[in-house]
Design a protein around this motif. Structure first.
Motif, PDB file in Angstrom:
ATOM      1  N   CYS A  69     -73.424  10.315 100.911  1.00  0.00           N
ATOM      2  CA  CYS A  69     -74.194  11.078  99.916  1.00  0.00           C
ATOM      3  C   CYS A  69     -73.304  11.808  98.908  1.00  0.00           C
ATOM      4  CB  CYS A  69     -75.140  12.067 100.600  1.00  0.00           C
ATOM      5  SG  CYS A  69     -74.310  13.395 101.489  1.00  0.00           S
ATOM      6  N   LYS A  70     -71.982  11.731  99.083  1.00  0.00           N
ATOM      7  CA  LYS A  70     -70.995  12.311  98.159  1.00  0.00           C
ATOM      8  C   LYS A  70     -71.077  13.840  98.053  1.00  0.00           C
ATOM      9  CE  LYS A  70     -69.808   8.112  96.962  1.00  0.00           C
ATOM     10  NZ  LYS A  70     -69.262   7.370  98.030  1.00  0.00           N
ATOM     11  N   GLN A  71     -71.669  14.498  99.049  1.00  0.00           N
ATOM     12  CA  GLN A  71     -71.731  15.958  99.085  1.00  0.00           C
ATOM     13  C   GLN A  71     -70.770  16.464 100.149  1.00  0.00           C
ATOM     14  OE1 GLN A  71     -75.708  17.790  99.003  1.00  0.00           O
ATOM     15  NE2 GLN A  71     -76.514  15.709  98.986  1.00  0.00           N
ATOM     16  N   PRO A  72     -70.349  17.737 100.039  1.00  0.00           N
ATOM     17  CA  PRO A  72     -69.528  18.290 101.116  1.00  0.00           C
ATOM     18  C   PRO A  72     -70.275  18.183 102.450  1.00  0.00           C
ATOM     19  CG  PRO A  72     -69.581  19.786  99.248  1.00  0.00           C
ATOM     20  CD  PRO A  72     -70.586  18.703  98.968  1.00  0.00           C
ATOM     21  N   TRP A  73     -69.512  18.038 103.540  1.00  0.00           N
ATOM     22  CA  TRP A  73     -70.163  17.973 104.854  1.00  0.00           C
ATOM     23  C   TRP A  73     -71.085  19.170 104.976  1.00  0.00           C
ATOM     24  CZ3 TRP A  73     -69.743  13.405 106.737  1.00  0.00           C
ATOM     25  CH2 TRP A  73     -68.576  12.673 106.627  1.00  0.00           C
ATOM     26  N   LYS A 102     -81.839  19.763 106.480  1.00  0.00           N
ATOM     27  CA  LYS A 102     -82.343  19.679 105.109  1.00  0.00           C
ATOM     28  C   LYS A 102     -81.896  18.399 104.416  1.00  0.00           C
ATOM     29  CE  LYS A 102     -82.358  24.692 104.764  1.00  0.00           C
ATOM     30  NZ  LYS A 102     -81.675  25.854 104.229  1.00  0.00           N
ATOM     31  N   ARG A 103     -80.889  17.746 104.948  1.00  0.00           N
ATOM     32  CA  ARG A 103     -80.389  16.508 104.349  1.00  0.00           C
ATOM     33  C   ARG A 103     -81.043  15.302 105.005  1.00  0.00           C
ATOM     34  NH1 ARG A 103     -74.004  16.797 103.178  1.00  0.00           N
ATOM     35  NH2 ARG A 103     -74.059  18.714 101.976  1.00  0.00           N
ATOM     36  N   ASN A 104     -81.064  14.220 104.247  1.00  0.00           N
ATOM     37  CA  ASN A 104     -81.579  12.970 104.785  1.00  0.00           C
ATOM     38  C   ASN A 104     -80.544  11.886 104.516  1.00  0.00           C
ATOM     39  OD1 ASN A 104     -83.309  11.278 106.066  1.00  0.00           O
ATOM     40  ND2 ASN A 104     -84.647  10.950 104.316  1.00  0.00           N
ATOM     41  N   CYS A 105     -79.404  12.020 105.171  1.00  0.00           N
ATOM     42  CA  CYS A 105     -78.282  11.106 104.975  1.00  0.00           C
ATOM     43  C   CYS A 105     -77.949  10.457 106.320  1.00  0.00           C
ATOM     44  CB  CYS A 105     -77.081  11.891 104.450  1.00  0.00           C
ATOM     45  SG  CYS A 105     -75.558  10.915 104.335  1.00  0.00           S
ATOM     46  N   PRO A 106     -77.755   9.135 106.355  1.00  0.00           N
ATOM     47  CA  PRO A 106     -77.463   8.471 107.628  1.00  0.00           C
ATOM     48  C   PRO A 106     -76.082   8.788 108.190  1.00  0.00           C
ATOM     49  CG  PRO A 106     -77.318   6.919 105.829  1.00  0.00           C
ATOM     50  CD  PRO A 106     -77.841   8.200 105.244  1.00  0.00           C
ATOM     51  N   CYS A 107     -75.261   9.472 107.406  1.00  0.00           N
ATOM     52  CA  CYS A 107     -73.916   9.784 107.876  1.00  0.00           C
ATOM     53  C   CYS A 107     -73.770  11.243 108.301  1.00  0.00           C
ATOM     54  CB  CYS A 107     -72.903   9.460 106.780  1.00  0.00           C
ATOM     55  SG  CYS A 107     -71.186   9.682 107.291  1.00  0.00           S
TER      56      CYS A 107
END
Length: 179
Positions: free
Chosen positions: A123-127, A135-140
């Motif tokens: 998602c290219k955001q800080p961890w 709040k995030r919906n990222c598979p990583c």
């Protein structure tokens, strides 16, 4: 019943990893749902903002479960969130983080040989900070992962070489006792 996510536990994991596996193991959809469920078990808050952690009560549940089933219990190591979170992208996708990644001298994951980075490659955001995991919906990097997804994407514990983490963890414990 609270699920502490023991199937996702790895040696020398950080409190961050323990909290994330706790969230994934219980499939909380929002911080409010987490708080509601914990209130049902007599805990007033998950302390999701700031420095949350697998609450002492949840840690006790996990320790009792491990003892009752003759499983080893390792208390997770605290993470100082004043500096950016650093992680191996492969470890993060497998719901793992160790405090060793926070040391500036640690440049590559000893298991996967990937560079330890401060930004999620997906998602290219800080961890995410612990308060952002739901709040995030990222598979990583999020805690919104299904156990089926993790079962399909995690290398089995038996094939993951964790000797480095176990050796450093043992040295750290010896140092902690001596100091």
């Amino acid at each position: 019943m609270i699920n502490t996510g023991l199937l996702l536990r790895r040696p020398s994991e950080s409190e961050y990893a323990a909290f994330r596996r706790f969230l994934v193991g219980n499939q909380f959809e929002t911080p409010a749902a987490l708080k509601t469920d914990l209130q049902a078990f007599g805990k007033s808050s998950a302390v999701v903002s700031g420095q949350p952690w697998l609450t002492p009560r949840a840690r006790q549940w996990e320790q009792k479960f491990c003892e009752a089933n003759s499983l080893p219990f390792q208390s997770p190591a605290p993470v100082d969130h004043r500096s950016p979170l650093r992680n191996c992208p492969v470890c993060a996708a497998q719901c793992y983080h160790t405090v060793l990644y926070q040391y500036p001298w640690e440049k590559r994951c000893p298991t996967h040989q990937h560079e330890i980075v401060t930004v999620c490659p997906s998602c290219k955001q800080p961890w995410p900070q612990p308060s952002e995991l739901l709040k995030r919906n990222c598979p990583c990097c999020s805690a919104n992962l299904s156990l089926t997804y993790l079962a399909e994407n995690i290398v089995s514990k038996d094939s993951m070489d964790t000797r480095f983490f176990e050796e450093v963890g043992a040295i750290s414990q010896q140092y902690d006792v001596q100091v």
